[in-house]
Design an enzyme around this catalytic site. Structure first.
Site, short mmCIF file in Angstrom:
data_model
loop_
_atom_site.label_atom_id
_atom_site.label_comp_id
_atom_site.label_asym_id
_atom_site.label_seq_id
_atom_site.Cartn_x
_atom_site.Cartn_y
_atom_site.Cartn_z
N GLY A 1 54.18 66.38 21.82
CA GLY A 1 52.81 66.86 22.00
C GLY A 1 52.49 67.31 23.41
N GLU B 1 50.55 62.36 29.36
CA GLU B 1 50.34 62.25 27.90
C GLU B 1 49.35 63.31 27.45
OE1 GLU B 1 51.12 61.36 25.03
OE2 GLU B 1 51.08 59.21 24.68
N ASP B 2 49.48 63.74 26.21
CA ASP B 2 48.54 64.72 25.68
C ASP B 2 47.21 64.08 25.31
OD1 ASP B 2 49.76 63.29 23.68
OD2 ASP B 2 50.24 65.01 22.41
N ASP C 1 44.13 57.55 22.41
CA ASP C 1 43.14 57.18 21.40
C ASP C 1 42.87 55.68 21.55
OD1 ASP C 1 41.49 57.41 19.24
OD2 ASP C 1 43.06 57.60 17.76
N LYS D 1 40.10 60.06 24.19
CA LYS D 1 39.16 59.70 23.12
C LYS D 1 38.75 58.25 23.34
CE LYS D 1 41.46 62.21 19.42
NZ LYS D 1 41.87 62.00 18.02
N VAL E 1 42.26 66.37 16.63
CA VAL E 1 42.33 67.74 17.13
C VAL E 1 43.77 68.26 17.11
CG1 VAL E 1 40.28 67.58 18.58
CG2 VAL E 1 42.49 66.89 19.52
N ASP F 1 49.66 68.52 17.24
CA ASP F 1 50.02 69.01 15.91
C ASP F 1 49.27 68.29 14.80
OD1 ASP F 1 51.42 66.46 16.23
OD2 ASP F 1 52.41 66.98 14.35
N ARG G 1 50.85 73.57 17.06
CA ARG G 1 51.09 73.28 18.48
C ARG G 1 50.92 74.55 19.33
NH1 ARG G 1 53.41 68.10 18.82
NH2 ARG G 1 54.79 67.53 17.11
#
Ligand code: IMP
Length: 189
Positions: A55, A110-111, A114, A142, A164, A170, A176
């Site tokens: 990601g 990191e993308d 959560d 998030k 998202v 993805d 992506r």
């Protein structure tokens, strides 16, 4: 200097988005600002960016090019045993780092964060290898679901509790390549 690419048409899967949350220009500006900040903070240090496949690929590629000091990059890949809520964030490393990190200044990229469980587990794993410093840069934060406090040195955007896609993220390995971050139409999940 290489010639600029001709304007690329938008990916066809843009039509699956219900809403765009972060546009391409907004992403570009924020990532550039992060690169400038990181370049100032790590000036004169041996900086290694570590990303988690897959990601993070688009974000880290843009972030790298926004960093103006000498920098190296390495990747890990993980496979999760299930939702992090059930596993407590424990994941299996399917690809380890190529480079030793002992004594080096590591910025973990990191993308999305959560619950924070996956990130926290990965940071523990890296910290055990004795880096000189270990900080975190996250594109999408998030906060509503956070279960564990993770110290994030650099973050791009705060997001509400929505799944998202795009800009590397993805859904079932698709989307992506979308140049924006957005929410899919319900029928596409
Ligand atoms: P956490 O352990 O709950 O913080 O989960 C983080 C991981 O869940 C991320 O590394 C992503 O792989 C995945 N994830 C969480 N939210 C999203 C999202 O909105 N889109 C895509 N992947 C997500």
């Amino acid at each position: 200097m290489p010639e600029p690419c001709p304007a690329t048409p938008w990916p066809v899967e843009m039509q699956d988005l219900a809403r765009v949350l972060i546009g391409a220009e907004e992403l570009r500006e924020r990532v550039c600002a992060l690169g400038t900040q990181i370049s100032g903070d790590y000036a004169g240090q041996d900086l290694l960016l570590v990303g988690v496949l897959r990601g993070v690929t688009i974000f880290i590629a843009d972030l790298l090019r926004a960093i103006t000091i000498p920098v190296t990059v390495d990747f890990i890949a993980i496979s999760s045993y299930g939702p992090s809520l059930q596993t407590g964030g424990v994941v299996r490393l399917t690809k380890d780092l190529e480079e030793p990190i002992e004594g080096r200044h590591v910025l973990f990229v990191e993308d999305v964060i959560d619950t924070g469980l996956t990130l926290s587990y990965l940071l523990r794993t890296l910290r055990a290898r004795g880096p000189a410093s270990l900080r975190t840069c996250v594109l999408l934060d998030k906060r509503a679901h956070r279960l564990i406090d993770v110290d994030i040195a650099y973050h791009g955007f705060a997001l509400h509790d929505e799944y998202v896609v795009g800009y590397g993220l993805d859904h079932r390995q698709r989307y992506r390549n979308l140049p924006v971050v957005g929410v899919l139409k319900p029928e596409c999940y």
